[in-house]
Write a protein that holds these residues in place. Structure first.
Motif, mmCIF file in Angstrom:
data_model
loop_
_atom_site.group_PDB
_atom_site.id
_atom_site.type_symbol
_atom_site.label_atom_id
_atom_site.label_comp_id
_atom_site.label_asym_id
_atom_site.label_seq_id
_atom_site.Cartn_x
_atom_site.Cartn_y
_atom_site.Cartn_z
ATOM 1 N N GLY A 1 0.825 -1.208 0.000
ATOM 2 C CA GLY A 1 0.000 0.000 0.000
ATOM 3 C C GLY A 1 0.854 1.251 0.000
ATOM 4 N N GLY B 1 1.769 4.070 4.007
ATOM 5 C CA GLY B 1 2.844 3.210 3.532
ATOM 6 C C GLY B 1 4.112 3.996 3.274
ATOM 7 N N PHE C 1 -5.704 -6.291 3.737
ATOM 8 C CA PHE C 1 -6.086 -7.335 2.776
ATOM 9 C C PHE C 1 -5.933 -8.719 3.379
ATOM 10 C CE2 PHE C 1 -2.154 -9.427 1.427
ATOM 11 C CZ PHE C 1 -1.204 -8.586 1.979
ATOM 12 N N LYS D 1 -11.091 9.465 8.865
ATOM 13 C CA LYS D 1 -10.902 10.739 8.159
ATOM 14 C C LYS D 1 -9.901 11.669 8.839
ATOM 15 C CE LYS D 1 -15.420 10.385 6.079
ATOM 16 N NZ LYS D 1 -16.785 10.786 6.230
HETATM 17 C C1 LIG Z 1 -13.374 12.859 2.245
HETATM 18 C C2 LIG Z 1 -12.186 12.661 3.157
HETATM 19 C C3 LIG Z 1 -11.558 13.761 3.700
HETATM 20 C C4 LIG Z 1 -10.455 13.583 4.533
HETATM 21 N N1 LIG Z 1 -9.862 14.672 5.082
HETATM 22 C C5 LIG Z 1 -8.848 14.500 5.946
HETATM 23 C C6 LIG Z 1 -8.236 15.627 6.577
HETATM 24 O O1 LIG Z 1 -8.590 16.774 6.338
HETATM 25 N N2 LIG Z 1 -7.230 15.392 7.449
HETATM 26 C C7 LIG Z 1 -6.820 14.131 7.761
HETATM 27 O O2 LIG Z 1 -5.962 13.979 8.611
HETATM 28 N N3 LIG Z 1 -7.361 13.051 7.150
HETATM 29 C C8 LIG Z 1 -8.353 13.198 6.265
HETATM 30 N N4 LIG Z 1 -8.911 12.120 5.664
HETATM 31 C C9 LIG Z 1 -8.378 10.779 5.958
HETATM 32 C C10 LIG Z 1 -7.094 10.473 5.187
HETATM 33 O O3 LIG Z 1 -7.165 10.988 3.885
HETATM 34 C C11 LIG Z 1 -6.890 8.960 5.139
HETATM 35 O O4 LIG Z 1 -7.004 8.445 6.444
HETATM 36 C C12 LIG Z 1 -5.520 8.602 4.611
HETATM 37 O O5 LIG Z 1 -5.319 9.224 3.358
HETATM 38 C C13 LIG Z 1 -5.377 7.096 4.479
HETATM 39 O O6 LIG Z 1 -4.129 6.854 3.928
HETATM 40 P P1 LIG Z 1 -3.629 5.372 3.700
HETATM 41 O O7 LIG Z 1 -2.266 5.450 3.158
HETATM 42 O O8 LIG Z 1 -3.819 4.599 4.957
HETATM 43 O O9 LIG Z 1 -4.659 4.754 2.637
HETATM 44 P P2 LIG Z 1 -4.737 5.027 1.070
HETATM 45 O O10 LIG Z 1 -4.317 6.381 0.714
HETATM 46 O O11 LIG Z 1 -6.097 4.594 0.634
HETATM 47 O O12 LIG Z 1 -3.659 4.039 0.475
HETATM 48 C C14 LIG Z 1 -3.838 2.643 0.449
HETATM 49 C C15 LIG Z 1 -3.116 2.107 -0.782
HETATM 50 O O13 LIG Z 1 -3.097 0.684 -0.703
HETATM 51 C C16 LIG Z 1 -3.242 0.160 -1.999
HETATM 52 N N5 LIG Z 1 -3.743 -1.217 -1.843
HETATM 53 C C17 LIG Z 1 -4.933 -1.621 -1.351
HETATM 54 N N6 LIG Z 1 -4.988 -2.982 -1.330
HETATM 55 C C18 LIG Z 1 -3.800 -3.418 -1.818
HETATM 56 C C19 LIG Z 1 -3.255 -4.712 -2.035
HETATM 57 N N7 LIG Z 1 -3.919 -5.839 -1.715
HETATM 58 N N8 LIG Z 1 -2.010 -4.820 -2.574
HETATM 59 C C20 LIG Z 1 -1.299 -3.696 -2.884
HETATM 60 N N9 LIG Z 1 -1.776 -2.438 -2.675
HETATM 61 C C21 LIG Z 1 -3.011 -2.305 -2.149
HETATM 62 C C22 LIG Z 1 -4.212 1.102 -2.682
HETATM 63 O O14 LIG Z 1 -4.077 1.035 -4.095
HETATM 64 C C23 LIG Z 1 -3.806 2.454 -2.101
HETATM 65 O O15 LIG Z 1 -2.904 3.150 -2.931
HETATM 66 C C24 LIG Z 1 -9.995 12.270 4.827
HETATM 67 C C25 LIG Z 1 -10.642 11.165 4.269
HETATM 68 C C26 LIG Z 1 -11.728 11.350 3.450
HETATM 69 C C27 LIG Z 1 -12.409 10.141 2.894
#
Ligand SMILES: Cc1cc2nc3c(=O)[nH]c(=O)nc-3n(C[C@H](O)[C@H](O)[C@H](O)COP(=O)(O)OP(=O)(O)OC[C@H]3O[C@@H](n4cnc5c(N)ncnc54)[C@H](O)[C@@H]3O)c2cc1C
Length: 502
Positions: free
Chosen positions: A33, A38, A233, A357
């Motif tokens: 990810g 990540g 996953f 979020k």
């Molecule tokens: C509308 C909205 C507004 C928000 N506003 C804010 C804010 O103002 N401030 C704040 O702090 N947070 C905010 N958030 C929350 C924040 O954006 C998320 O919590 C954060 O971006 C999550 O990041 P992540 O890296 O965990 O997940 P993601 O960015 O979703 O990354 C996960 C990655 O894993 C990959 N992946 C998935 N499954 C697999 C697999 N099996 N094998 C390989 N790759 C895989 C995907 O392709 C993806 O690129 C907001 C969220 C939303 C929905």
């Protein structure tokens, strides 16, 4: 309309591309990810000398990170009073400290790397326009007082709307997340990070070492795996399928003469509004988020984008439209994220999810916590975020509600259809119908070509529902989402929906 709506961050930033993995590989740490979680974890681990590889099923930051509002704040909604009520003052204090440490870590990295980008210091404000929500704001401010959180209580805000109460948390921030992350990627690559895109992890085998298999049939052998996949996953103990709640929201962005907002704002009303300004390439923009719903429980028939546009014109009458998009995040049973190791023999497998979020600060906190766990160093947040904690007091009602929602959806989806015939379908519209005992999802595109899929979600068999605003099939149980041709976009599902014919 449609899944390819670009966020304001995607429109202005181009991240580097990486190859697809086409052979078996070996590394010390495999991060699955490539969103903010990540990539920040990769940065922390590379810095302590580990050999790190990141794989992403799609492209880096194409998930929620590329579609966020990107406030860097410890004001995670109205929260501190409820943590005090459910788990006590010390737990609430620990949560605040962890969130502020996450914010500080983002700023420290900026200095560490001498990044030439602007992280704007702002206050965070939660307000209400309604009498019935004043009490919640008062209680939250009392919690700030108890926890010595720098802030203030007011009746008015700088927004041009009549408010009844507001609580401000001082000294927070906002940024362009992709501009920041691009520099993290560049530096990490120079330090030896390996990245593969369009490489999906399918399964993990756990023996003397860990073997991760990919969708193209290759194996990655490693000592540690970090699941930074948003929804983990790999869930051999069923810890997440029953305890994560998918929530979807919409964002509208416009260009505006300098809007001069000192704060970032969030309403505590229904529907909520999240408001911030942004500076992109020396131009000013406004972002309005809201119309959120728990996936599968969207009762409103109003077009969320129209509602947000209306708010945007009320607050910033002179702006011009840039773009609009939607995104999804997961909440947990007790509103505290799950970050840490899996249990028993899976203890070299780590997760970071359930950021509700607020993933900007939480991903930075997660990256440091996972680094410390791998190094077997003590971290004050280990117990607070432990994925195997049992949230007896605060979360049993949420657990029962969410899982009976899933059970209801499993049964309801199997027996009901949309009742619209194919002939009645207009362009860009969809329906469901039964054929030979199977439930089919039928979408007619702009050229009036019909696309048919089996609506059984490939994760756990719930029936997907049509999302009119994003033109996607969404699973009401665990938030898996598919394009209208059935391709997985996000969520726990790993396989596409089966294509069918009428
Ligand atoms: C509308 C909205 C507004 C928000 N506003 C804010 C804010 O103002 N401030 C704040 O702090 N947070 C905010 N958030 C929350 C924040 O954006 C998320 O919590 C954060 O971006 C999550 O990041 P992540 O890296 O965990 O997940 P993601 O960015 O979703 O990354 C996960 C990655 O894993 C990959 N992946 C998935 N499954 C697999 C697999 N099996 N094998 C390989 N790759 C895989 C995907 O392709 C993806 O690129 C907001 C969220 C939303 C929905």
């Amino acid at each position: 309309m449609g899944v390819d709506q670009n966020s304001i961050w995607n429109l202005h930033n181009k991240l580097p591309s990486f190859p697809t993995l086409n052979k078996n590989e070996q590394t010390e740490v495999l991060i699955v990810g490539g969103g903010i979680t990540g990539l920040l974890t990769a940065y922390e681990l590379i810095n302590i000398g580990l050999k790190v590889m990141v794989i992403d099923a799609s492209t880096l930051c194409s998930g929620t990170t590329g579609r966020t509002t990107a406030k860097i704040s410890a004001q995670h909604g109205i929260l501190y009073d409820s943590i005090i009520q459910s788990s006590g003052v010390e737990q609430a204090r620990q949560y605040y400290t962890a969130a502020m440490d996450g914010k500080d870590r983002i700023l420290n990295i900026l200095e560490e790397l001498k990044m030439d980008i602007d992280i704007e210091q702002k206050d965070s404000v939660i307000y209400t326009e309604y009498d019935e929500n004043i009490q919640a704001i008062e209680d939250e401010f009392r919690a700030y007082d108890t926890l010595n959180i720098p802030g203030k209580y007011t009746e008015t805000t700088e927004l041009p709307v009549e408010t009844k109460a507001a609580v401000t948390m001082f000294h927070q921030a906002q940024f362009d997340p992709l501009l920041y992350i691009k520099q993290i990627i560049d530096v990490s690559i120079k330090q030896g990070l390996e990245v593969y895109e369009h490489t999906q992890a399918i399964d993990i085998e756990h023996g003397n070492e860990i073997k991760v298999t990919t969708d193209k049939g290759h194996e990655i052998h490693c000592t540690y795996v970090v699941q930074a996949t948003h929804f983990p996953f790999f869930d051999p103990l069923g810890m997440f399928t029953t305890r994560l709640i998918p929530e979807r929201s919409f964002i509208y962005a416009g260009k505006n003469e300098n809007p001069h907002l000192k704060g970032m704002h969030l309403s505590n009303d229904t529907p909520a509004r999240s408001i911030r300004t942004a500076k992109i390439n020396n131009e000013h923009a406004i972002l309005i988020g809201g119309e959120g719903y728990v996936v599968g429980k969207n009762k409103s028939s109003a077009d969320p984008y129209k509602q947000l546009k209306q708010t945007a014109y009320t607050l910033f009458p002179d702006h011009t439209f840039i773009s609009q998009w939607s995104a999804q995040d997961y909440n947990t049973m007790d509103s505290i994220p799950y970050i840490g190791r899996l249990k028993n023999k899976y203890e070299n497998i780590f997760v970071a999810t359930g950021f509700k979020k607020w993933g900007m600060t939480t991903s930075a906190t997660a990256a440091v916590l996972i680094k410390d766990l791998i190094q077997k160093r003590q971290n004050p947040n280990e117990n607070l975020f432990s994925p195997s904690r049992f949230e007896l007091t605060s979360s049993v009602p949420t657990f029962v509600k969410q899982n009976s929602h899933v059970a209801t959806q499993l049964i309801k989806g199997k027996v009901s259809d949309e009742g619209k015939s194919i002939d009645e379908l207009k362009a860009n519209d969809a329906t469901t119908l039964f054929k030979k005992g199977k439930k089919l999802g039928v979408y007619k595109d702009e050229q009036e070509v019909v696309h048919v899929v089996d609506t059984t979600c490939t994760h756990l068999g719930c029936e997907v529902e049509w999302n009119t605003y994003d033109l996607t099939w969404d699973c009401p149980c665990h938030g898996s989402r598919y394009t209208y041709t059935g391709k997985v976009i996000e969520g726990p599902a790993k396989k596409h929906l089966k294509k069918e014919e009428l």
